[in-house]
Write an enzyme that holds these catalytic residues in place. Structure first.
Site, PDB file in Angstrom:
ATOM      1  N   GLY A   1       3.599   2.861  13.977  1.00 17.04           N
ATOM      2  CA  GLY A   1       4.426   1.819  14.001  1.00 17.04           C
ATOM      3  C   GLY A   1       4.229   1.150  15.321  1.00 17.04           C
ATOM      4  O   GLY A   1       4.029  -0.053  15.297  1.00 17.04           O
TER       5      GLY A   1
ATOM      6  N   GLU B   1      10.252  15.204  16.019  1.00 16.08           N
ATOM      7  CA  GLU B   1      10.329  15.009  14.406  1.00 16.08           C
ATOM      8  C   GLU B   1       9.441  16.110  13.747  1.00 16.08           C
ATOM      9  O   GLU B   1       8.304  16.189  13.893  1.00 16.08           O
ATOM     10  CB  GLU B   1       9.975  13.552  13.953  1.00 16.08           C
ATOM     11  CG  GLU B   1      10.776  13.485  12.420  1.00 16.08           C
ATOM     12  CD  GLU B   1      10.341  12.112  11.956  1.00 16.08           C
ATOM     13  OE1 GLU B   1       9.259  11.402  12.189  1.00 16.08           O
ATOM     14  OE2 GLU B   1      11.235  11.429  11.452  1.00 16.08           O
TER      15      GLU B   1
ATOM     16  N   GLY C   1       6.868   4.812   8.324  1.00 18.65           N
ATOM     17  CA  GLY C   1       5.997   5.788   8.550  1.00 18.65           C
ATOM     18  C   GLY C   1       6.431   6.197  10.018  1.00 18.65           C
ATOM     19  O   GLY C   1       7.377   6.303  10.701  1.00 18.65           O
ATOM     20  N   SER C   2       5.024   6.791  10.677  1.00 20.37           N
ATOM     21  CA  SER C   2       5.318   7.417  11.778  1.00 20.37           C
ATOM     22  C   SER C   2       5.512   6.493  13.183  1.00 20.37           C
ATOM     23  O   SER C   2       4.797   5.476  12.878  1.00 20.37           O
ATOM     24  CB  SER C   2       4.035   8.424  12.005  1.00 20.37           C
ATOM     25  OG  SER C   2       2.807   7.591  12.079  1.00 20.37           O
ATOM     26  N   THR C   3       6.067   6.886  13.930  1.00 19.18           N
ATOM     27  CA  THR C   3       6.208   6.041  15.207  1.00 19.18           C
ATOM     28  C   THR C   3       4.978   5.760  15.780  1.00 19.18           C
ATOM     29  O   THR C   3       4.670   4.702  16.262  1.00 19.18           O
ATOM     30  CB  THR C   3       7.060   6.883  16.140  1.00 19.18           C
ATOM     31  OG1 THR C   3       8.387   7.209  15.636  1.00 19.18           O
ATOM     32  CG2 THR C   3       7.496   6.103  17.536  1.00 19.18           C
TER      33      THR C   3
ATOM     34  N   LYS D   1       0.834  -1.263  -0.034  1.00 19.61           N
ATOM     35  CA  LYS D   1       0.143  -0.182  -0.011  1.00 19.61           C
ATOM     36  C   LYS D   1       1.036   1.407  -0.109  1.00 19.61           C
ATOM     37  O   LYS D   1       1.653   1.619   1.039  1.00 19.61           O
ATOM     38  CB  LYS D   1      -1.014   0.044   1.390  1.00 19.61           C
ATOM     39  CG  LYS D   1      -2.166   1.123   1.012  1.00 19.61           C
ATOM     40  CD  LYS D   1      -2.830   1.399   2.486  1.00 19.61           C
ATOM     41  CE  LYS D   1      -2.130   2.256   3.188  1.00 19.61           C
ATOM     42  NZ  LYS D   1      -1.624   3.684   2.804  1.00 19.61           N
TER      43      LYS D   1
ATOM     44  N   GLU E   1      10.291   0.472  10.137  1.00 21.08           N
ATOM     45  CA  GLU E   1      11.281   1.914  10.104  1.00 21.08           C
ATOM     46  C   GLU E   1      10.749   3.034  10.199  1.00 21.08           C
ATOM     47  O   GLU E   1       9.682   3.459   9.754  1.00 21.08           O
ATOM     48  CB  GLU E   1      11.969   1.844   8.576  1.00 21.08           C
ATOM     49  CG  GLU E   1      13.320   2.433   8.648  1.00 21.08           C
ATOM     50  CD  GLU E   1      13.221   3.899   8.184  1.00 21.08           C
ATOM     51  OE1 GLU E   1      13.044   4.725   9.147  1.00 21.08           O
ATOM     52  OE2 GLU E   1      13.147   4.143   7.159  1.00 21.08           O
TER      53      GLU E   1
ATOM     54  N   CYS F   1      13.456  10.600   7.213  1.00 20.05           N
ATOM     55  CA  CYS F   1      13.407  10.185   8.503  1.00 20.05           C
ATOM     56  C   CYS F   1      14.803  10.051   9.090  1.00 20.05           C
ATOM     57  O   CYS F   1      14.910  10.345  10.385  1.00 20.05           O
ATOM     58  CB  CYS F   1      12.860   8.579   8.553  1.00 20.05           C
ATOM     59  SG  CYS F   1      13.673   7.456   7.245  1.00 20.05           S
TER      60      CYS F   1
HETATM   61  P1  NAI Z   1       1.813   7.605   8.687  1.00 20.13           P
HETATM   62  O1  NAI Z   1       2.464   6.793   9.697  1.00 20.13           O
HETATM   63  O2  NAI Z   1       0.189   7.848   9.170  1.00 20.13           O
HETATM   64  O3  NAI Z   1       1.596   7.197   7.406  1.00 20.13           O
HETATM   65  C1  NAI Z   1       2.507   6.376   6.961  1.00 20.13           C
HETATM   66  C2  NAI Z   1       1.742   4.812   6.193  1.00 20.13           C
HETATM   67  O4  NAI Z   1       0.940   4.440   6.978  1.00 20.13           O
HETATM   68  C3  NAI Z   1       0.864   5.538   5.229  1.00 20.13           C
HETATM   69  O5  NAI Z   1       0.777   4.664   3.753  1.00 20.13           O
HETATM   70  C4  NAI Z   1      -0.498   5.386   5.860  1.00 20.13           C
HETATM   71  O6  NAI Z   1      -1.935   5.415   4.994  1.00 20.13           O
HETATM   72  C5  NAI Z   1      -0.252   4.145   6.347  1.00 20.13           C
HETATM   73  N1  NAI Z   1      -1.287   4.120   7.723  1.00 20.13           N
HETATM   74  C6  NAI Z   1      -1.684   5.422   8.637  1.00 20.13           C
HETATM   75  N2  NAI Z   1      -2.397   4.690   9.545  1.00 20.13           N
HETATM   76  C7  NAI Z   1      -2.251   3.184   9.709  1.00 20.13           C
HETATM   77  C8  NAI Z   1      -2.620   2.121  10.376  1.00 20.13           C
HETATM   78  N3  NAI Z   1      -3.576   2.524  11.458  1.00 20.13           N
HETATM   79  N4  NAI Z   1      -2.258   0.947  10.050  1.00 20.13           N
HETATM   80  C9  NAI Z   1      -1.539   0.605   8.903  1.00 20.13           C
HETATM   81  N5  NAI Z   1      -1.297   1.949   8.278  1.00 20.13           N
HETATM   82  C10 NAI Z   1      -1.479   3.070   8.575  1.00 20.13           C
HETATM   83  O7  NAI Z   1       2.456   9.106   8.638  1.00 20.13           O
HETATM   84  P2  NAI Z   1       1.896  10.388   8.201  1.00 20.13           P
HETATM   85  O8  NAI Z   1       0.513  10.494   8.850  1.00 20.13           O
HETATM   86  O9  NAI Z   1       1.717  10.509   6.966  1.00 20.13           O
HETATM   87  O10 NAI Z   1       2.879  11.645   9.055  1.00 20.13           O
HETATM   88  C11 NAI Z   1       3.135  11.795  10.278  1.00 20.13           C
HETATM   89  C12 NAI Z   1       4.388  11.936  10.725  1.00 20.13           C
HETATM   90  O11 NAI Z   1       5.172  10.607  10.537  1.00 20.13           O
HETATM   91  C13 NAI Z   1       5.271  13.080   9.843  1.00 20.13           C
HETATM   92  O12 NAI Z   1       5.009  14.285  10.248  1.00 20.13           O
HETATM   93  C14 NAI Z   1       6.586  12.466  10.214  1.00 20.13           C
HETATM   94  O13 NAI Z   1       7.010  12.833  11.274  1.00 20.13           O
HETATM   95  C15 NAI Z   1       6.633  10.977  10.190  1.00 20.13           C
HETATM   96  N6  NAI Z   1       6.706  10.004   8.922  1.00 20.13           N
HETATM   97  C16 NAI Z   1       7.886   9.392   9.031  1.00 20.13           C
HETATM   98  C17 NAI Z   1       8.227   8.775   7.894  1.00 20.13           C
HETATM   99  C18 NAI Z   1       9.328   7.946   7.835  1.00 20.13           C
HETATM  100  O14 NAI Z   1      10.095   7.726   6.975  1.00 20.13           O
HETATM  101  N7  NAI Z   1      10.003   7.411   9.092  1.00 20.13           N
HETATM  102  C19 NAI Z   1       7.778   8.786   6.632  1.00 20.13           C
HETATM  103  C20 NAI Z   1       6.136   9.534   6.939  1.00 20.13           C
HETATM  104  C21 NAI Z   1       6.144  10.309   7.869  1.00 20.13           C
END
Ligand code: NAI
Ligand code: MG
Length: 479
Positions: free
Chosen positions: A239, A387, A234-236, A182, A256, A290
């Site tokens: 995660g 972050e 994605g976000s902590t 996804k 990650e 990240c």
């Molecule tokens: P997010 O963690 O919500 O999104 C990342 C992915 O997870 C997306 O594909 C999203 O649709 C999916 N997702 C969201 N909720 C989920 C759930 N309950 N179960 C499974 N999948 C789910 O991150 P978001 O809201 O886009 O960004 C928020 C913050 O996270 C950013 O401001 C940044 O600080 C951090 N972030 C860190 C990243 C990294 O590379 N480590 C990448 C993106 C965001």
């Protein structure tokens, strides 16, 4: 003050990409209509709606997992490693051939500058497929056995859409797994173009399935009983939710997550290079990284000089049209992310840090944030701890190496760090004491498929890239 260097605009043509008005899901080798709703993806530099994309429902995710299971059992896990490698090499070559198209589409859907998508993202994507293609027939030498796990559910973010797809799909397929992936809801288009590349490469149906959607679709993948492995970037917060959801099941997980890297500049560092490294560390990809060097730790004796040179350099950064080949800093990926960056920056000011932003004109449409630096930051400030995930640098000072280590490690994260010094012995002693998965010396944000990447503490667990990256997709030596 206007930018001191003036250039004529040099936009890359977008004629090479063919964006369809609407997209379905890629399941079992075909594009199919979703059974759920649809959502829009936009160009964050203009707010133009690019396409309608299907939001995969639980039933759609179930169909994708079933297709992946069939392909795993009947085809992919039975195929020799050398045969699987042929498909991965073919995909890698098509990515190179269609590199310009992928780079333009990535910049349109994500907002990142074309010089980055063209010169960093897409070449590293191809390199990952080439690298893991090479492992497919050598898994008995991996140290992790050669037995795949089965079906991998993979959820990726929006900051490096195609690169994160490559980090997930290439090792999974090389090891003999099939996948349901996804992409993030703001950046689905290059994953859908990758699906076309899978068709072009004659990849057997069901080996790769792409389901678009947001958090609910992600949750459906994570909780699906027939998924053997969950890989997430994605976000902590998400995660942690995923770790809770899979606890007590047989699912294997790699996470990650976030970071708050220290970029540490000693007084003997070559300062011109260090300035470039600081700029690259935090302004590359608008700071949506990240492992971004979001905390600059600078030795007190050179702090004033570094700040002066840094501001001078920041004033030359070109912010604007992501498709312009002169652009250094593109658009913020979404209105939500822009709101978060603004909020944390306002908090930084309210907490007493001093804010300076590069004097640049920002376009009136789209989501933009000028490259910004905060001085007078203390460890307790939220801009030093959380972050921000944007083009915002927090500067702290230190006197001794021990103080630098203490400050660098004083964070819930542990993903990456940078060290700038002339002394090789100091690099080694710093690297040993920094609690970070990746430490760069006199450089920053270098990515190579042969090198494992991942974090400690709240930055997650598991490694991606290199031989270590195979571990998350194999059953282990004694199975
Ligand atoms: P997010 O963690 O919500 O999104 C990342 C992915 O997870 C997306 O594909 C999203 O649709 C999916 N997702 C969201 N909720 C989920 C759930 N309950 N179960 C499974 N999948 C789910 O991150 P978001 O809201 O886009 O960004 C928020 C913050 O996270 C950013 O401001 C940044 O600080 C951090 N972030 C860190 C990243 C990294 O590379 N480590 C990448 C993106 C965001
Ligand atoms: Mg978009």
């Amino acid at each position: 003050m206007s930018n001191i260097f003036e250039y004529a605009p040099a936009p890359e043509s977008r004629a090479i990409v063919d964006i369809k008005p609407s997209y379905g899901l890629f399941i079992d080798g075909e594009f199919v209509d979703g059974t759920g709703k649809a959502f829009k993806t936009i160009n964050p530099a203009t707010e133009e709606v690019l396409a309608e994309v299907a939001e995969a429902s639980d039933a759609d995710v179930d169909a994708a997992v079933k297709a992946a299971r069939r392909a795993y059992t009947r085809v992919w896990s039975r195929m020799s490693g050398a045969e699987r490698a042929k498909y991965l090499y073919r995909i890698a070559r098509i990515i190179q051939e269609r590199g310009r198209e992928l780079a333009v589409l990535e910049s349109i859907d994500n907002g990142k500058p074309i010089k980055e998508s063209r010169d960093v993202d897409i070449p590293v994507v191809a390199a990952h497929f080439f690298y893991y293609a090479g492992w497919a027939d050598k898994l008995e030498h991996s140290g992790y056995g050669s037995t795949p796990l089965g079906v991998a559910g993979q959820i990726i973010p929006w900051n490096f859409p195609l690169l994160m797809l490559a980090w997930k799909i290439a090792p999974a397929l090389a090891c003999g797994n099939t996948v349901v992936l996804k992409p993030a809801e703001t950046t689905p288009l290059t994953a859908l173009l990758f699906a076309e590349i899978c068709q072009q490469a004659d990849l057997p149906p069901g080996v790769v399935n792409i389901v678009t959607g947001a958090g609910e679709t992600g949750r459906a993948i994570v909780s699906h009983p027939d998924v053997d492995k969950v890989a997430f970037t994605g976000s902590t917060d998400v995660g942690k939710a995923i770790a809770r959801a899979v606890a007590g099941t047989d699912k294997k997980v790699t996470l990650e997550l976030g970071g708050k890297a220290a970029n540490i500049v000693f007084d003997d560092a070559p300062l011109d290079q260090a300035i470039e490294g600081i700029v690259n560390g935090i302004f590359f990809n608008q700071g949506h990284v990240c492992c971004a060097g979001s905390r600059l730790l600078v030795q007190e004796s050179v702090a004033d000089e570094v700040m002066e040179r840094l501001k001078r350099r920041m004033a030359t950064l070109r912010v604007g049209d992501p498709l312009d080949k002169n652009t250094d800093v593109g658009a913020i990926n979404s209105a939500e992310q822009l709101a978060k960056i603004r909020e944390l920056s306002d908090i930084g000011e309210a907490e007493g840090a001093e804010r300076w932003s590069a004097p640049c004109e920002l376009p009136s449409n789209g989501y933009w944030f000028a490259p910004t630096v905060f001085t007078g930051v203390s460890q307790a400030h939220r801009i030093a701890r959380e972050e921000i995930f944007g083009p915002v640098l927090s500067v702290l000072t230190f006197r001794t190496p021990s103080e630098a280590i203490e400050k660098a490690n004083n964070t819930p994260f542990g993903l990456s760090a940078g060290v700038w010094t002339d002394k090789g012995s100091r690099i080694l002693s710093m690297a040993n004491r920094l609690r970070a998965g990746v430490v760069w010396a006199n450089t920053f944000n270098k990515f190579d498929p042969t090198s494992p990447f991942g974090g400690y503490k709240e930055s997650g667990y598991g490694r991606e890239g290199g031989r270590h990256g195979l571990e998350g997709y194999l059953k282990g030596e004694d199975s």
